[in-house]
Each structure stands twice: as structure tokens, then as C-alpha cells.
Design an enzyme around this catalytic site. Structure first.
Site, PDB file in Angstrom:
ATOM      1  N   TYR A  58       3.953  -5.949  17.797  1.00  0.00           N
ATOM      2  CA  TYR A  58       4.224  -5.167  16.583  1.00  0.00           C
ATOM      3  C   TYR A  58       4.919  -3.852  16.940  1.00  0.00           C
ATOM      4  O   TYR A  58       5.888  -3.453  16.295  1.00  0.00           O
ATOM      5  CB  TYR A  58       2.904  -4.898  15.840  1.00  0.00           C
ATOM      6  N   PHE A 100       0.824  -1.218   0.000  1.00  0.00           N
ATOM      7  CA  PHE A 100       0.000   0.000   0.000  1.00  0.00           C
ATOM      8  C   PHE A 100       0.864   1.276   0.000  1.00  0.00           C
ATOM      9  O   PHE A 100       0.892   2.037  -0.977  1.00  0.00           O
ATOM     10  CB  PHE A 100      -0.935  -0.082   1.218  1.00  0.00           C
ATOM     11  N   ILE A 131       2.577  -6.213   9.246  1.00  0.00           N
ATOM     12  CA  ILE A 131       1.988  -4.955   9.730  1.00  0.00           C
ATOM     13  C   ILE A 131       0.753  -5.135  10.617  1.00  0.00           C
ATOM     14  O   ILE A 131       0.135  -4.156  11.025  1.00  0.00           O
ATOM     15  CB  ILE A 131       1.590  -4.032   8.554  1.00  0.00           C
ATOM     16  N   ILE A 133     -10.153   3.018   7.697  1.00  0.00           N
ATOM     17  CA  ILE A 133     -10.834   3.762   6.631  1.00  0.00           C
ATOM     18  C   ILE A 133     -11.154   2.849   5.441  1.00  0.00           C
ATOM     19  O   ILE A 133     -12.275   2.852   4.918  1.00  0.00           O
ATOM     20  CB  ILE A 133      -9.999   4.998   6.215  1.00  0.00           C
ATOM     21  N   ALA A 154       9.019  -3.040   3.829  1.00  0.00           N
ATOM     22  CA  ALA A 154       8.563  -4.432   3.925  1.00  0.00           C
ATOM     23  C   ALA A 154       8.431  -4.786   5.400  1.00  0.00           C
ATOM     24  O   ALA A 154       9.356  -4.572   6.182  1.00  0.00           O
ATOM     25  CB  ALA A 154       9.566  -5.366   3.251  1.00  0.00           C
ATOM     26  N   ASN A 166       8.242  -9.712  -1.289  1.00  0.00           N
ATOM     27  CA  ASN A 166       7.894 -11.139  -1.421  1.00  0.00           C
ATOM     28  C   ASN A 166       6.428 -11.342  -1.813  1.00  0.00           C
ATOM     29  O   ASN A 166       5.962 -12.469  -1.908  1.00  0.00           O
ATOM     30  CB  ASN A 166       8.211 -11.920  -0.137  1.00  0.00           C
TER      31      ASN A 166
HETATM   32  N1  LIG Z   1      -0.518   1.410   7.224  1.00  0.00           N
HETATM   33  C1  LIG Z   1      -0.258   2.166   8.274  1.00  0.00           C
HETATM   34  O1  LIG Z   1      -1.124   2.869   8.794  1.00  0.00           O
HETATM   35  C2  LIG Z   1       1.155   2.220   8.843  1.00  0.00           C
HETATM   36  C3  LIG Z   1       1.379   3.009   9.984  1.00  0.00           C
HETATM   37  C4  LIG Z   1       2.658   3.064  10.507  1.00  0.00           C
HETATM   38  C5  LIG Z   1       3.699   2.375   9.895  1.00  0.00           C
HETATM   39  N2  LIG Z   1       3.457   1.608   8.797  1.00  0.00           N
HETATM   40  C6  LIG Z   1       4.588   0.884   8.196  1.00  0.00           C
HETATM   41  O2  LIG Z   1       4.621   1.163   6.805  1.00  0.00           O
HETATM   42  C7  LIG Z   1       5.136   0.021   6.110  1.00  0.00           C
HETATM   43  C8  LIG Z   1       4.222  -0.372   4.951  1.00  0.00           C
HETATM   44  O3  LIG Z   1       2.933  -0.707   5.463  1.00  0.00           O
HETATM   45  P1  LIG Z   1       1.664  -0.924   4.514  1.00  0.00           P
HETATM   46  O4  LIG Z   1       0.481  -0.464   5.263  1.00  0.00           O
HETATM   47  O5  LIG Z   1       1.933  -0.362   3.165  1.00  0.00           O
HETATM   48  O6  LIG Z   1       1.606  -2.519   4.467  1.00  0.00           O
HETATM   49  P2  LIG Z   1       1.507  -3.535   3.236  1.00  0.00           P
HETATM   50  O7  LIG Z   1       1.250  -4.885   3.835  1.00  0.00           O
HETATM   51  O8  LIG Z   1       0.564  -3.039   2.185  1.00  0.00           O
HETATM   52  O9  LIG Z   1       2.973  -3.475   2.645  1.00  0.00           O
HETATM   53  C9  LIG Z   1       4.023  -4.282   3.110  1.00  0.00           C
HETATM   54  C10 LIG Z   1       4.754  -4.835   1.901  1.00  0.00           C
HETATM   55  O10 LIG Z   1       5.878  -5.589   2.375  1.00  0.00           O
HETATM   56  C11 LIG Z   1       5.893  -6.849   1.714  1.00  0.00           C
HETATM   57  N3  LIG Z   1       6.513  -7.811   2.632  1.00  0.00           N
HETATM   58  C12 LIG Z   1       6.032  -8.265   3.815  1.00  0.00           C
HETATM   59  N4  LIG Z   1       6.898  -9.119   4.394  1.00  0.00           N
HETATM   60  C13 LIG Z   1       7.967  -9.198   3.549  1.00  0.00           C
HETATM   61  C14 LIG Z   1       9.188  -9.931   3.582  1.00  0.00           C
HETATM   62  N5  LIG Z   1       9.482 -10.743   4.597  1.00  0.00           N
HETATM   63  N6  LIG Z   1      10.049  -9.777   2.545  1.00  0.00           N
HETATM   64  C15 LIG Z   1       9.763  -8.964   1.497  1.00  0.00           C
HETATM   65  N7  LIG Z   1       8.611  -8.254   1.415  1.00  0.00           N
HETATM   66  C16 LIG Z   1       7.730  -8.370   2.426  1.00  0.00           C
HETATM   67  C17 LIG Z   1       4.443  -7.178   1.400  1.00  0.00           C
HETATM   68  O11 LIG Z   1       4.291  -8.104   0.338  1.00  0.00           O
HETATM   69  C18 LIG Z   1       3.904  -5.796   1.060  1.00  0.00           C
HETATM   70  O12 LIG Z   1       4.077  -5.495  -0.308  1.00  0.00           O
HETATM   71  C19 LIG Z   1       5.331  -1.081   7.156  1.00  0.00           C
HETATM   72  O13 LIG Z   1       6.691  -1.088   7.520  1.00  0.00           O
HETATM   73  C20 LIG Z   1       4.460  -0.620   8.311  1.00  0.00           C
HETATM   74  O14 LIG Z   1       4.945  -1.105   9.547  1.00  0.00           O
HETATM   75  C21 LIG Z   1       2.206   1.508   8.262  1.00  0.00           C
END
Ligand SMILES: NC(=O)c1ccc[n+]([C@@H]2O[C@H](COP(=O)([O-])OP(=O)(O)OC[C@H]3O[C@@H](n4cnc5c(N)ncnc54)[C@H](O)[C@@H]3O)[C@@H](O)[C@H]2O)c1
Length: 308
Positions: A140, A11, A76, A184, A73, A32
Site C-alpha cells: 500500500y 470517509f 486503502i 479510533i 478513490a 464505484n
Molecule cells: N484514512 C486514513 O487515515 C488515510 C491516511 C492517509 C491517506 N489516506 C488516503 O485518503 C483517501 C481516502 O481514504 P478513506 O479513508 O476516505 O477511504 P474510503 O475507503 O472511505 O474511501 C475511498 C473511496 O474510494 C472509492 N473507491 C475505491 N476504489 C475505487 C475505484 N477503483 N474506483 C472508484 N472509486 C473507488 C470507495 O468506494 C470509497 O468511496 C485514499 O486515497 C487513502 O489512501 C487515508
């Protein structure tokens, strides 16, 4: 600039990739595809389909030769971290360490790390600034915070610059409403499929919602600023979950009545993050109000819904 984005099919990072490409940077992604999707991937980037725990990541670094790594990555899902803390730690902590080792062996200049408001736990004061005590309520939160320490020490031992961005609740297009996605995207999904949205607790809990395009701009700002700094990336504004649902209902023109359930373990009651350090050092500030970001997100999904 050559930039390697981990999690670039997910995302948030897919929006960062799009902005990097628009600005003329050369980009590769390492993902991945566990939660990432092919349709999120920008056609102009090189794709390395690989787990960050895979020892072959060093080959990716040596082949692509990035100057900067933007690391998103991660596992989450807060509830999954409570069910399986070892998997959560292995992806978020060990995975980050493996990437840092690859950085060391390939001469990366800077590492930008996506951290989270989850590191703070229940706020002791509001707004939460970067010096607020770290008391995560979930595994987490711990697994997002631990790599911050590794980065700091790693940077002292090696010539690697870094910036840590602690995001508030991110929302926008491409967020997965399935499972434990952001509130959301779940609300919009429920409204469009004519199901009742579920609110855990009385709905008066508050969050700081930040639009994904503002997050992408914060990462661009960190390419050349915020050296060795930690920054909250937020709107500095709190909105209750009840108000949020009312706004989405109004903007999408769909009436709804939520069903209320018991509050979940690890859920924080009230939170919003002070973003003044990011404003000062990164020269960044959010451009989207919650209303504008929600409108753009609702319009996108309403259009998709009528086309399907
Ligand atoms: N969504 C939120 O509100 C939020 C808030 C704070 C922090 N974050 C951080 O932002 C980052 C992205 O979150 P997101 O919401 O886009 O999540 P998401 O799940 O959409 O994206 C994570 C991506 O990482 C990849 N991935 C997961 N494990 C992996 C691995 N072992 N090796 C390679 N790829 C891997 C997944 O395939 C995915 O494309 C994360 O680090 C998350 O902790 C997100």
C-alpha cells in the site's frame, strides 16, 4: 469552481465534498461505491457511479468539465495490499494513471492527490518531514507513493499543476470501523458494542492523529496554493495507542480493558509528521486538538447509539 472528487462517497472525500459545497463550489463525485456509501453523498452534487479504471471516465471529464480534480478513490487497506498486491497496485497506481490521461484529454488545471504517511515506512528520525527517505513497509505504501512520481513527470509533459498531500492517521465521523478501518473508529465501535478492543503489540506504539475536518480544509487550501508541492498534513504530535484508548474511554464514559495481540506485518512503531511546510505554503494548520476531534466523534456515535 468546478471540482471533481474521486472517492467522494468515502470517509475523507465526503467531508471535502461537504466543505466544497458549503463554500459555493460546483462539485461532482466519481466513485464505484466499493467502500463508499450512499448516505455519505452530499445531495447537492452530481454522482458518477464508476470505477476509476473504467475507460468511460474520460466521458465524465468531458461532460462535467472540472477545473480541478481531487483524487481520493483508492484501495486503502494495508493488510489487503499484502494479501493481493496486484489489485492494490491496479486501483492505486493504474487507476491514478488513467485519471491523469483523462485530465490530459480534457484540459484540467490542477490535480490534488491524497497520499499517505505510509510512504515513509519506519521513521529514521522524528518528526518525519517531506525529505525523509521513502521506505514503505507495505505494498500500500508503494502504491500510494508511485503515483507521486507519475504526477511529477506528467506535470512536466503536460500543463497540469498538482499538489500532493501526505496524510497522517485520519479519524472522524463516517470512518468505517468494519474490517481494517482506522483505530479510533474501531475503538469507539467496540466500546459502544461492549466488546473488548484489540491492541496489536504493547500499545506504546505512537501515531499522529488528524481530524477529518482539518484534512478537508487542507484540500481547500490546496485549490489555489502549494503548486507542485508535497505536504505532510498532520498535527505534528504523537499519541500512544494506549493513551488514545484511555482518552476515548474517558470522553465516552465507558470503562474498557483491551486485549493485547502480536504486532502485525507492516505496522510502524512510532510516527509523527512535521507539518511546517503546509503551515508556511498552504497557510493551513489544524484547528482541532485530538481531544476536541475525539469529543465530536464520540458525541456523534453516542447519540446515534442511543437513537438506534
Ligand atoms: N484514512 C486514513 O487515515 C488515510 C491516511 C492517509 C491517506 N489516506 C488516503 O485518503 C483517501 C481516502 O481514504 P478513506 O479513508 O476516505 O477511504 P474510503 O475507503 O472511505 O474511501 C475511498 C473511496 O474510494 C472509492 N473507491 C475505491 N476504489 C475505487 C475505484 N477503483 N474506483 C472508484 N472509486 C473507488 C470507495 O468506494 C470509497 O468511496 C485514499 O486515497 C487513502 O489512501 C487515508
Amino acid at each position: 469552481m468546478k471540482v471533481l472528487v474521486t472517492g467522494g462517497a468515502g470517509f475523507i472525500a465526503s467531508h471535502i465534498v461537504d466543505l466544497l459545497v458549503d463554500l459555493g463550489h460546483e462539485v461532482a463525485i466519481l466513485d464505484n461505491f466499493s467502500t463508499g456509501r450512499e448516505e455519505n453523498v452530499n445531495a447537492k452534487v452530481e454522482v458518477f457511479k464508476m470505477d476509476i479504471l473504467d475507460s468511460r471516465t474520460l466521458e465524465v471529464f468531458l461532460k462535467f468539465k472540472p477545473e480541478i480534480v481531487i483524487h481520493h478513490a483508492a484501495q486503502i487497506d494495508i493488510q489487503s495490499s499484502i494479501k493481493d498486491p496486484a489489485f492494490d497496485a491496479s486501483t492505486n497506481v493504474i487507476g491514478t494513471i488513467k485519471l491523469l490521461e483523462a485530465c490530459k484529454s480534457s484540459g484540467i488545471r490542477k490535480f490534488i492527490y491524497a497520499s499517505s504517511a505510509a510512504v515513509y515506512g519506519n521513521p529514521q528520525y522524528l518528526p518525519v518531514d517531506e525529505t525523509h527517505p521513502i521506505r514503505p513497509l507495505s505494498y500500500y505504501g508503494i502504491s500510494k507513493h508511485t503515483p507521486e512520481h507519475y504526477l511529477e513527470v506528467f506535470s512536466q509533459q503536460n500543463k497540469l499543476d498538482y499538489t500532493i498531500l501526505r496524510y497522517a492517521n485520519v479519524y472522524g465521523i463516517r470512518q468505517d470501523p468494519k474490517g481494517e478501518g482506522g483505530v479510533i473508529s474501531i475503538f469507539i465501535d467496540k466500546l459502544l458494542s461492549e466488546h473488548k478492543p484489540v491492541i496489536y503489540g504493547d500499545g506504546e506504539q505512537t501515531r499522529d492523529f488528524i481530524y477529518v475536518k482539518d484534512i478537508a480544509r487542507a484540500n481547500i487550501a490546496a485549490l489555489n496554493s502549494g503548486s507542485k508541492g508535497i505536504y505532510n498534513i498532520s498535527c505534528n504530535h504523537q499519541t500512544s495507542v494506549n493513551d488514545l484508548l484511555r482518552m476515548i474511554s474517558r470522553l465516552s464514559n465507558i470503562e474498557t480493558y483491551p486485549s493485547y495481540r502480536e504486532i502485525r506485518v507492516g505496522d510502524i512503531l512510532h510516527s509523527y509528521l512535521d507539518n511546517s511546510a503546509a503551515k508556511k505554503d498552504l497557510k493551513w494548520e489544524p484547528q482541532y486538538t485530538l481531544r476536541d476531534g475525539l469529543q465530536e466523534t464520540c458525541n456523534y456515535y453516542l447519540k446515534q447509539n442511543t437513537n438506534s
